[in-house]
Design a protein around this motif. Structure first.
Motif, PDB file in Angstrom:
ATOM      1  N   THR A 177      41.046  62.579  27.779  1.00  0.00           N
ATOM      2  CA  THR A 177      42.390  62.170  28.196  1.00  0.00           C
ATOM      3  C   THR A 177      43.442  62.653  27.215  1.00  0.00           C
ATOM      4  O   THR A 177      44.548  63.014  27.611  1.00  0.00           O
ATOM      5  N   ASP A 178      43.118  62.664  25.912  1.00  0.00           N
ATOM      6  CA  ASP A 178      44.052  63.199  24.934  1.00  0.00           C
ATOM      7  C   ASP A 178      44.294  64.684  25.163  1.00  0.00           C
ATOM      8  O   ASP A 178      45.391  65.196  24.938  1.00  0.00           O
ATOM      9  N   THR A 179      43.261  65.369  25.610  1.00  0.00           N
ATOM     10  CA  THR A 179      43.402  66.788  25.920  1.00  0.00           C
ATOM     11  C   THR A 179      44.436  66.997  27.011  1.00  0.00           C
ATOM     12  O   THR A 179      45.280  67.888  26.935  1.00  0.00           O
ATOM     13  N   GLU A 180      44.402  66.152  28.041  1.00  0.00           N
ATOM     14  CA  GLU A 180      45.366  66.256  29.130  1.00  0.00           C
ATOM     15  C   GLU A 180      46.790  66.035  28.621  1.00  0.00           C
ATOM     16  O   GLU A 180      47.725  66.717  29.023  1.00  0.00           O
ATOM     17  N   ARG A 181      46.952  65.063  27.701  1.00  0.00           N
ATOM     18  CA  ARG A 181      48.290  64.756  27.193  1.00  0.00           C
ATOM     19  C   ARG A 181      48.840  65.869  26.314  1.00  0.00           C
ATOM     20  O   ARG A 181      50.055  66.036  26.188  1.00  0.00           O
ATOM     21  N   ASP A 182      47.964  66.621  25.657  1.00  0.00           N
ATOM     22  CA  ASP A 182      48.394  67.666  24.732  1.00  0.00           C
ATOM     23  C   ASP A 182      48.693  69.000  25.411  1.00  0.00           C
ATOM     24  O   ASP A 182      49.122  69.951  24.758  1.00  0.00           O
ATOM     25  N   LEU A 183      48.485  69.078  26.706  1.00  0.00           N
ATOM     26  CA  LEU A 183      48.707  70.335  27.406  1.00  0.00           C
ATOM     27  C   LEU A 183      50.188  70.682  27.468  1.00  0.00           C
ATOM     28  O   LEU A 183      51.045  69.819  27.612  1.00  0.00           O
ATOM     29  N   THR A 184      50.487  71.961  27.341  1.00  0.00           N
ATOM     30  CA  THR A 184      51.847  72.466  27.521  1.00  0.00           C
ATOM     31  C   THR A 184      51.776  73.528  28.610  1.00  0.00           C
ATOM     32  O   THR A 184      51.458  74.684  28.354  1.00  0.00           O
ATOM     33  N   THR A 185      52.012  73.119  29.820  1.00  0.00           N
ATOM     34  CA  THR A 185      51.829  73.995  30.976  1.00  0.00           C
ATOM     35  C   THR A 185      52.681  75.252  30.868  1.00  0.00           C
ATOM     36  O   THR A 185      53.890  75.185  30.660  1.00  0.00           O
ATOM     37  N   ARG A 186      52.029  76.393  30.979  1.00  0.00           N
ATOM     38  CA  ARG A 186      52.725  77.670  30.884  1.00  0.00           C
ATOM     39  C   ARG A 186      52.699  78.448  32.204  1.00  0.00           C
ATOM     40  O   ARG A 186      53.276  79.512  32.301  1.00  0.00           O
ATOM     41  N   GLY A 187      52.025  77.933  33.191  1.00  0.00           N
ATOM     42  CA  GLY A 187      51.948  78.632  34.468  1.00  0.00           C
ATOM     43  C   GLY A 187      51.332  77.747  35.526  1.00  0.00           C
ATOM     44  O   GLY A 187      50.919  76.616  35.268  1.00  0.00           O
ATOM     45  N   ASN A 188      51.245  78.267  36.737  1.00  0.00           N
ATOM     46  CA  ASN A 188      50.754  77.474  37.862  1.00  0.00           C
ATOM     47  C   ASN A 188      49.375  77.893  38.344  1.00  0.00           C
ATOM     48  O   ASN A 188      48.814  77.254  39.229  1.00  0.00           O
ATOM     49  N   SER A 189      48.810  78.965  37.788  1.00  0.00           N
ATOM     50  CA  SER A 189      47.530  79.428  38.288  1.00  0.00           C
ATOM     51  C   SER A 189      46.405  78.489  37.863  1.00  0.00           C
ATOM     52  O   SER A 189      46.469  77.856  36.799  1.00  0.00           O
ATOM     53  N   VAL A 190      45.391  78.401  38.681  1.00  0.00           N
ATOM     54  CA  VAL A 190      44.249  77.525  38.397  1.00  0.00           C
ATOM     55  C   VAL A 190      43.517  77.988  37.139  1.00  0.00           C
ATOM     56  O   VAL A 190      43.170  77.188  36.261  1.00  0.00           O
ATOM     57  N   ALA A 191      43.290  79.301  37.041  1.00  0.00           N
ATOM     58  CA  ALA A 191      42.569  79.833  35.884  1.00  0.00           C
ATOM     59  C   ALA A 191      43.320  79.564  34.581  1.00  0.00           C
ATOM     60  O   ALA A 191      42.711  79.213  33.565  1.00  0.00           O
ATOM     61  N   GLN A 192      44.640  79.711  34.635  1.00  0.00           N
ATOM     62  CA  GLN A 192      45.421  79.482  33.419  1.00  0.00           C
ATOM     63  C   GLN A 192      45.362  78.012  33.010  1.00  0.00           C
ATOM     64  O   GLN A 192      45.263  77.689  31.816  1.00  0.00           O
ATOM     65  N   GLY A 193      45.422  77.118  33.984  1.00  0.00           N
ATOM     66  CA  GLY A 193      45.345  75.691  33.682  1.00  0.00           C
ATOM     67  C   GLY A 193      44.013  75.314  33.060  1.00  0.00           C
ATOM     68  O   GLY A 193      43.958  74.539  32.096  1.00  0.00           O
ATOM     69  N   ILE A 194      42.925  75.856  33.611  1.00  0.00           N
ATOM     70  CA  ILE A 194      41.592  75.575  33.063  1.00  0.00           C
ATOM     71  C   ILE A 194      41.463  76.139  31.656  1.00  0.00           C
ATOM     72  O   ILE A 194      40.924  75.491  30.753  1.00  0.00           O
ATOM     73  N   PHE A 195      41.980  77.351  31.482  1.00  0.00           N
ATOM     74  CA  PHE A 195      41.896  77.993  30.166  1.00  0.00           C
ATOM     75  C   PHE A 195      42.651  77.195  29.109  1.00  0.00           C
ATOM     76  O   PHE A 195      42.162  76.971  27.999  1.00  0.00           O
ATOM     77  N   GLU A 196      43.849  76.742  29.453  1.00  0.00           N
ATOM     78  CA  GLU A 196      44.645  75.974  28.493  1.00  0.00           C
ATOM     79  C   GLU A 196      43.940  74.655  28.157  1.00  0.00           C
ATOM     80  O   GLU A 196      43.890  74.237  26.996  1.00  0.00           O
ATOM     81  N   ARG A 197      43.395  74.005  29.181  1.00  0.00           N
ATOM     82  CA  ARG A 197      42.696  72.736  28.972  1.00  0.00           C
ATOM     83  C   ARG A 197      41.496  72.923  28.053  1.00  0.00           C
ATOM     84  O   ARG A 197      41.248  72.129  27.143  1.00  0.00           O
ATOM     85  N   MET A 198      40.742  73.991  28.281  1.00  0.00           N
ATOM     86  CA  MET A 198      39.556  74.246  27.458  1.00  0.00           C
ATOM     87  C   MET A 198      39.933  74.652  26.034  1.00  0.00           C
ATOM     88  O   MET A 198      39.215  74.353  25.073  1.00  0.00           O
ATOM     89  N   SER A 199      41.080  75.324  25.872  1.00  0.00           N
ATOM     90  CA  SER A 199      41.526  75.692  24.525  1.00  0.00           C
ATOM     91  C   SER A 199      41.811  74.448  23.702  1.00  0.00           C
ATOM     92  O   SER A 199      41.402  74.335  22.538  1.00  0.00           O
ATOM     93  N   VAL A 200      42.521  73.486  24.305  1.00  0.00           N
ATOM     94  CA  VAL A 200      42.834  72.244  23.597  1.00  0.00           C
ATOM     95  C   VAL A 200      41.565  71.452  23.309  1.00  0.00           C
ATOM     96  O   VAL A 200      41.363  70.934  22.208  1.00  0.00           O
ATOM     97  N   LEU A 201      40.678  71.364  24.314  1.00  0.00           N
ATOM     98  CA  LEU A 201      39.435  70.612  24.124  1.00  0.00           C
ATOM     99  C   LEU A 201      38.563  71.252  23.048  1.00  0.00           C
ATOM    100  O   LEU A 201      37.989  70.562  22.192  1.00  0.00           O
ATOM    101  N   THR A 202      38.480  72.582  23.068  1.00  0.00           N
ATOM    102  CA  THR A 202      37.679  73.281  22.059  1.00  0.00           C
ATOM    103  C   THR A 202      38.232  73.054  20.666  1.00  0.00           C
ATOM    104  O   THR A 202      37.483  72.862  19.701  1.00  0.00           O
ATOM    105  N   ARG A 203      39.569  73.067  20.535  1.00  0.00           N
ATOM    106  CA  ARG A 203      40.179  72.796  19.231  1.00  0.00           C
ATOM    107  C   ARG A 203      39.816  71.400  18.732  1.00  0.00           C
ATOM    108  O   ARG A 203      39.440  71.203  17.578  1.00  0.00           O
ATOM    109  N   LYS A 204      39.884  70.427  19.616  1.00  0.00           N
ATOM    110  CA  LYS A 204      39.579  69.046  19.221  1.00  0.00           C
ATOM    111  C   LYS A 204      38.108  68.880  18.849  1.00  0.00           C
ATOM    112  O   LYS A 204      37.772  68.217  17.867  1.00  0.00           O
TER     113      LYS A 204
END
Length: 474
Positions: free
Chosen positions: A116-143
């Motif tokens: 859930t913290d990963t979701e809150r830390d997202l900074t949406t940069r686009g609308n594509s599904v792949a980009q959203g998944i990639f950003e989510r995984m980047s934050v989760l991987t960092r954590k």
């Protein structure tokens, strides 16, 4: 290592040494082969440093071929110590409380807080599904990476302390039995607790003793923030020499100043051993002057009390406009703005460095304070922007003079500014000031001309600086 003069005991020791030598030799040869070294022609001489053989000083260290610079201690010492500094000044976050909360707390949605913290830390940069998944995984991987790093630090803390407990237990038994027998009995006890064979335990102990030695010389901060090569260094101990531990001892308080001020909760990790968890050094990293008497750190104001009993200093991230002189306008504004900040991404990029890897230090040559590089700055790298109070009309004070196409201004760092205030003059400097424009505002940046870790950062104050001052350049 005392060795009983019997055939059986000598055979046992020889077998143990041969096993450890063979294991390390195989890995060393493999590493050399990966570098492309030709082992088919001339003979290849390898040296293996066995951990634990110098415990009592009865086994002489191997003599290194002075003509062979491979695996020379100096370069590897630097690599290990540089790894500590890079780890302290990197973006890692060591907070055991956050780790526990993230892994244990379950939100009302049924998901762990880590997600859930990963979701809150997202900074949406686009609308594509792949980009959203990639950003989510980047934050989760960092954590997860930060969580793993914290757990790894806890692991080496416990293992280093276990070695101390092992030594204490041996010392206790030595009061009634010979030391070798006491050590053997303690090993047997440990094997039962770990459910390991003696060989497995001895292999682990060699590495853990390396952790313990680092802690005893450089303090807990040196061990906790050791780079990812810690295991390798302690396994082979090829870079561990007397100079290594002497250097760690000298740097102990410098490590603690940086760790305490940049990672305020890192000492919470020591709570697992019942150790002190309160910070020794609080405030801004440059509130402390390192390399003082006995290598202790001194509060910055104390180093100026001989001239000003009421000295204080405010650390700034950005320049402060003197409103009494300039009102609401910024005299650094230029009429034809350009954006050249890409030249210094650590200062003006989208991801700024958290802190410059530098410390204020007590100079040994009578110049009071100076600035020392903890990590290397390659040629052209920005050390920091010259910031302070943007004013005008000051006289008989050290100021930086700036000029645009419409006005001239002064930057005064006497009471407020950043680390660039502490850079001393040299007629052979390793840095220089460069002026450029970023987002319509003129900036003055201290730029490296090639600085190694551990070097004092210096700059040429120029003839203009000296002509009106009762001082001499050196």
């Amino acid at each position: 290592m005392a060795i009983a003069n019997t055939a059986a005991s000598l055979e046992e020791v020889a077998r143990d040494l041969a096993e450890r030598a063979s294991e390390q030799l195989n890995i060393i040869i493999l590493d050399l082969l990966r570098t492309g070294m030709d082992v088919g022609g001339e003979s290849l001489q390898l040296e293996c440093s066995l951990s634990g053989l110098r415990e009592s000083g009865n086994v002489a260290p191997p003599q290194r071929n002075q003509d062979d610079q491979t695996l020379q201690p100096s370069s590897l010492d630097n690599k290990f110590i540089n790894g500590i500094w890079h780890s302290i000044y990197s973006g890692i976050k060591l907070d055991p409380t956050e780790v526990i909360q993230q892994w244990q707390a379950i939100e009302s949605s049924g998901q762990p807080r880590l997600l859930t913290d990963t979701e809150r830390d997202l900074t949406t940069r686009g609308n594509s599904v792949a980009q959203g998944i990639f950003e989510r995984m980047s934050v989760l991987t960092r954590k997860v990476s930060q969580t793993s790093r914290t757990c790894r630090s806890l692991e080496v803390i416990v293992q280093a302390h276990w070695v101390q407990c092992f030594d204490d237990r041996v010392a206790e038994l030595t009061a009634s039995v010979p030391r070798e027998k006491a050590k053997k009995q303690t090993i047997v006890e440990a094997c039962m607790d770990f459910s390991w064979s003696e060989k497995e335990l001895r292999n682990k102990m060699g590495i853990w003793r390396g952790y313990h030695d680092i802690k005893m010389s450089g303090g807990w901060a040196a061990l906790v923030f050791a780079g990812m090569g810690l295991y390798r260094f302690c396994k082979y101990r090829s870079s561990f020499a007397d100079t290594t531990f002497k250097t760690l001892k000298i740097l102990e308080h410098r490590f603690e100043v940086a760790a305490d001020t940049l990672h305020p909760r890192w000492r919470q990790l020591l709570g697992i051993l019942g150790g002190p968890t309160e910070r020794k050094y609080v405030g801004h990293p440059h509130d402390w002057v390192v390399a003082g008497p006995a290598n202790e750190a001194l509060p910055l104001p104390e180093t100026y009390h001989q001239w000003d009993k009421d000295f204080s200093y405010t650390h700034l991230d950005d320049a402060n406009i003197d409103v009494e002189v300039w009102g609401t306008s910024d005299p650094r504004t230029v009429s034809s703005p350009t954006s050249d900040g890409v030249c210094f991404p650590n200062l003006y990029g989208s991801v700024k460095a958290s802190a410059a890897p530098v410390q204020v230090f007590r100079t040994p040559n009578g110049k009071n304070n100076g600035l020392i590089a903890c990590c290397a700055f390659e040629r052209g790298a920005a050390i920091g922007e010259f910031v302070g109070q943007i004013t005008s009309g000051l006289a008989n004070l050290d100021v930086m003079v700036g000029q645009t196409d419409s006005t001239t201004y002064q930057i005064w760092q006497g009471r407020q500014g950043n680390h660039t205030r502490f850079v001393n003059h040299s007629c052979h400097p390793n840095s220089e000031y460069e002026r450029f424009v970023w987002l319509g505002t003129q900036r003055i940046v201290l730029v490296s001309k090639g600085i190694q870790a551990g070097e004092e950062i210096t700059v040429d104050y120029s003839d203009v600086y000296w002509q009106d001052l009762d001082k001499q350049a050196e």
